[in-house]
Design an enzyme around this catalytic site. Sequence first.
Site, PDB file in Angstrom:
ATOM      1  N   ARG A   3       0.825  -1.223   0.000  1.00 42.38           N
ATOM      2  CA  ARG A   3       0.000   0.000   0.000  1.00 42.38           C
ATOM      3  C   ARG A   3       0.854   1.266   0.000  1.00 42.38           C
ATOM      4  NH1 ARG A   3      -5.555  -0.989   1.772  1.00 42.38           N
ATOM      5  NH2 ARG A   3      -6.007  -2.860   0.593  1.00 42.38           N
ATOM      6  N   ARG A  21      -3.457   6.499   1.180  1.00 42.87           N
ATOM      7  CA  ARG A  21      -4.020   7.702   1.794  1.00 42.87           C
ATOM      8  C   ARG A  21      -3.113   8.398   2.796  1.00 42.87           C
ATOM      9  NH1 ARG A  21      -9.300   4.530   3.360  1.00 42.87           N
ATOM     10  NH2 ARG A  21      -7.703   2.943   3.183  1.00 42.87           N
ATOM     11  N   ARG A  37      -6.459  11.362  -5.870  1.00 49.04           N
ATOM     12  CA  ARG A  37      -7.714  10.646  -5.700  1.00 49.04           C
ATOM     13  C   ARG A  37      -8.908  11.596  -5.791  1.00 49.04           C
ATOM     14  NH1 ARG A  37      -9.908   7.710  -0.376  1.00 49.04           N
ATOM     15  NH2 ARG A  37     -11.969   7.862  -1.172  1.00 49.04           N
ATOM     16  N   ASP A  46      -6.681  -2.994  -7.590  1.00 50.90           N
ATOM     17  CA  ASP A  46      -7.222  -3.666  -6.401  1.00 50.90           C
ATOM     18  C   ASP A  46      -7.542  -5.116  -6.736  1.00 50.90           C
ATOM     19  OD1 ASP A  46      -8.214  -2.755  -3.544  1.00 50.90           O
ATOM     20  OD2 ASP A  46      -9.586  -4.300  -4.251  1.00 50.90           O
ATOM     21  N   TYR A  92     -14.741 -12.325  -0.430  1.00 51.14           N
ATOM     22  CA  TYR A  92     -15.449 -11.053  -0.672  1.00 51.14           C
ATOM     23  C   TYR A  92     -16.656 -11.265  -1.582  1.00 51.14           C
ATOM     24  CZ  TYR A  92     -11.613  -8.509   1.515  1.00 51.14           C
ATOM     25  OH  TYR A  92     -10.701  -8.045   2.426  1.00 51.14           O
TER      26      TYR A  92
HETATM   27  O1  CP3 Z   1      -0.115  -2.068  -2.393  1.00 46.57           O
HETATM   28  C1  CP3 Z   1      -0.400  -1.159  -3.203  1.00 46.57           C
HETATM   29  O2  CP3 Z   1      -0.142   0.044  -3.014  1.00 46.57           O
HETATM   30  C2  CP3 Z   1      -1.027  -1.555  -4.521  1.00 46.57           C
HETATM   31  C3  CP3 Z   1      -2.425  -1.369  -4.660  1.00 46.57           C
HETATM   32  C4  CP3 Z   1      -3.318  -2.230  -3.814  1.00 46.57           C
HETATM   33  C5  CP3 Z   1      -4.527  -1.752  -3.251  1.00 46.57           C
HETATM   34  N1  CP3 Z   1      -5.185  -2.814  -2.709  1.00 46.57           N
HETATM   35  C6  CP3 Z   1      -4.986  -0.362  -3.307  1.00 46.57           C
HETATM   36  C7  CP3 Z   1      -6.046   0.071  -2.387  1.00 46.57           C
HETATM   37  C8  CP3 Z   1      -3.232  -3.596  -3.520  1.00 46.57           C
HETATM   38  C9  CP3 Z   1      -2.118  -4.584  -3.810  1.00 46.57           C
HETATM   39  C10 CP3 Z   1      -4.434  -3.942  -2.836  1.00 46.57           C
HETATM   40  C11 CP3 Z   1      -4.734  -5.318  -2.413  1.00 46.57           C
HETATM   41  C12 CP3 Z   1      -5.972  -5.583  -1.671  1.00 46.57           C
HETATM   42  N2  CP3 Z   1      -7.180  -4.983  -1.812  1.00 46.57           N
HETATM   43  C13 CP3 Z   1      -6.101  -6.619  -0.731  1.00 46.57           C
HETATM   44  C14 CP3 Z   1      -5.013  -7.614  -0.357  1.00 46.57           C
HETATM   45  C15 CP3 Z   1      -4.007  -7.042   0.552  1.00 46.57           C
HETATM   46  C16 CP3 Z   1      -4.491  -6.746   1.936  1.00 46.57           C
HETATM   47  O3  CP3 Z   1      -4.599  -5.558   2.250  1.00 46.57           O
HETATM   48  O4  CP3 Z   1      -4.752  -7.705   2.676  1.00 46.57           O
HETATM   49  C17 CP3 Z   1      -7.424  -6.600  -0.266  1.00 46.57           C
HETATM   50  C18 CP3 Z   1      -8.011  -7.520   0.789  1.00 46.57           C
HETATM   51  C19 CP3 Z   1      -8.101  -5.563  -0.959  1.00 46.57           C
HETATM   52  C20 CP3 Z   1      -9.543  -5.190  -0.855  1.00 46.57           C
HETATM   53  C21 CP3 Z   1      -9.688  -3.796  -0.395  1.00 46.57           C
HETATM   54  N3  CP3 Z   1      -9.423  -2.682  -1.167  1.00 46.57           N
HETATM   55  C22 CP3 Z   1     -10.128  -3.366   0.864  1.00 46.57           C
HETATM   56  C23 CP3 Z   1     -10.510  -4.274   2.012  1.00 46.57           C
HETATM   57  C24 CP3 Z   1     -10.119  -1.966   0.819  1.00 46.57           C
HETATM   58  C25 CP3 Z   1     -10.627  -1.023   1.856  1.00 46.57           C
HETATM   59  C26 CP3 Z   1      -9.704  -0.965   3.021  1.00 46.57           C
HETATM   60  C27 CP3 Z   1      -9.191   0.419   3.213  1.00 46.57           C
HETATM   61  O5  CP3 Z   1      -7.995   0.542   3.429  1.00 46.57           O
HETATM   62  O6  CP3 Z   1     -10.017   1.339   3.162  1.00 46.57           O
HETATM   63  C28 CP3 Z   1      -9.622  -1.565  -0.436  1.00 46.57           C
HETATM   64  C29 CP3 Z   1      -9.405  -0.186  -0.906  1.00 46.57           C
HETATM   65  C30 CP3 Z   1      -8.010   0.179  -1.320  1.00 46.57           C
HETATM   66  N4  CP3 Z   1      -7.227  -0.591  -2.143  1.00 46.57           N
HETATM   67  C31 CP3 Z   1      -7.312   1.368  -1.019  1.00 46.57           C
HETATM   68  C32 CP3 Z   1      -6.089   1.325  -1.704  1.00 46.57           C
HETATM   69  C33 CP3 Z   1      -5.011   2.381  -1.767  1.00 46.57           C
HETATM   70  C34 CP3 Z   1      -7.850   2.530  -0.202  1.00 46.57           C
HETATM   71  C35 CP3 Z   1      -8.726   3.258  -1.186  1.00 46.57           C
HETATM   72  C36 CP3 Z   1      -8.938   4.689  -0.908  1.00 46.57           C
HETATM   73  O7  CP3 Z   1      -9.902   4.962  -0.200  1.00 46.57           O
HETATM   74  O8  CP3 Z   1      -8.193   5.534  -1.470  1.00 46.57           O
END
Ligand code: CP3
Length: 345
Positions: free
Chosen positions: A25, A29, A38, A75, A152
């Site tokens: 990540r 944010r 964003r 994602d 999911y």
């Molecule tokens: O790592 C990176 O920077 C690459 C991009 C990336 C994202 N999600 C961007 C993201 C990667 C590799 C993921 C993987 C991901 N997404 C996983 C597996 C890794 C882990 O965290 O266990 C999972 C389970 C998801 C599903 C997901 N996407 C969730 C549960 C959420 C919400 C959680 C949160 O932090 O709000 C997301 C959203 C998400 N994916 C964000 C980002 C940067 C936050 C989005 C935002 O509001 O800007």
Amino acid sequence: MKKNKSIMRALAGEKLPTPPIWMMRQAGRYLPEYRATRTEAGDFLSLCYNSDLATEVTLQPIRRYGFDASILFADILLLPQALGADLWFVAGEGPKLSTVTDARDLAQLKGKDDIHNQLAPIYQTVKNLSQALPQETTLIGFAGAPWTVATYMIAGKGTPDQAPAHLLKSTDRPVFEALINLLTETTIEYLSQQVQAGAEVIKLFDSWAGSLKGDDFTDFALEPTKRIISALKAKHPTTPIIAFPREARENYIGFAQKTGADCVAIDNSISPAWVAKHLQKDGCVQGNLASHHMVSGGQALIDDTKAIVKSLSGGPHIFNLGHGITPDADPKNVQLMIDTVRNSA
Ligand code: CP3
């Protein structure tokens, strides 16, 4: 050229004087420049599908910190969306999806040849990045592992214990297995396209692998991962693969060997000393500083960072967090972690 990149060398099994470093990540944010882009995109999903802006946010942490690897901004839930599931994000609650709980829902999903139109912007982001990144920076593509993505899709949201997926596994085994198979096949296609677009390494996120026990772990975490890796290796033999069976605990032992992964990413539930003893003999390991240090910083961050580097200095190691950095992290602590890693060898 590729082989000289530090991440590629570590993945090939080389022990380096200083571990290369990137962060799960890393585009997110906690960075003001991410929040600005964003806002420009409108929302998270629009950002994922806007190749120019997704390229921009992927590059932001590289410009700021000079990480050794860059991970595609996308994602794991974009694949279910390409399969036809509805997907949306609710502020403060995370992802929501239309659910797959019976044979009728399953029959409505698309097949492996029908996903690429929707995913074309993602492949374009990979192409942009392979041009735009500094030549020493490795580009990582990724997908979710089938079990984690299925949790999911079945629940329609994130769940603390993945209960709806476990329930479907016991009440309608054929539907559950068909969903895992569909995800396995489509993930192979999705990742293969990422490699063709320029991804140099692939990472598979099995964030909920830890809730699979006994034979379930073998059948639904290990086997699908193995199938994906062997299909990708058949098409792209030189592309290294990092597997992340998060919280697999003792199931981490032998996971790389059994699945063909070049590296296992490790979470915070296992100690670096245990990892050095049980996992590093099979190849590269990646991890595992606790993300909370990115919020709290200070001497504890320095001490834990040094301890991890030291414990894993006997073999190939890529420094990373044990899970993603959180939005409340302080960008200065990321720099402190990097300086500590690079000065501690
Ligand atoms: O790592 C990176 O920077 C690459 C991009 C990336 C994202 N999600 C961007 C993201 C990667 C590799 C993921 C993987 C991901 N997404 C996983 C597996 C890794 C882990 O965290 O266990 C999972 C389970 C998801 C599903 C997901 N996407 C969730 C549960 C959420 C919400 C959680 C949160 O932090 O709000 C997301 C959203 C998400 N994916 C964000 C980002 C940067 C936050 C989005 C935002 O509001 O800007």
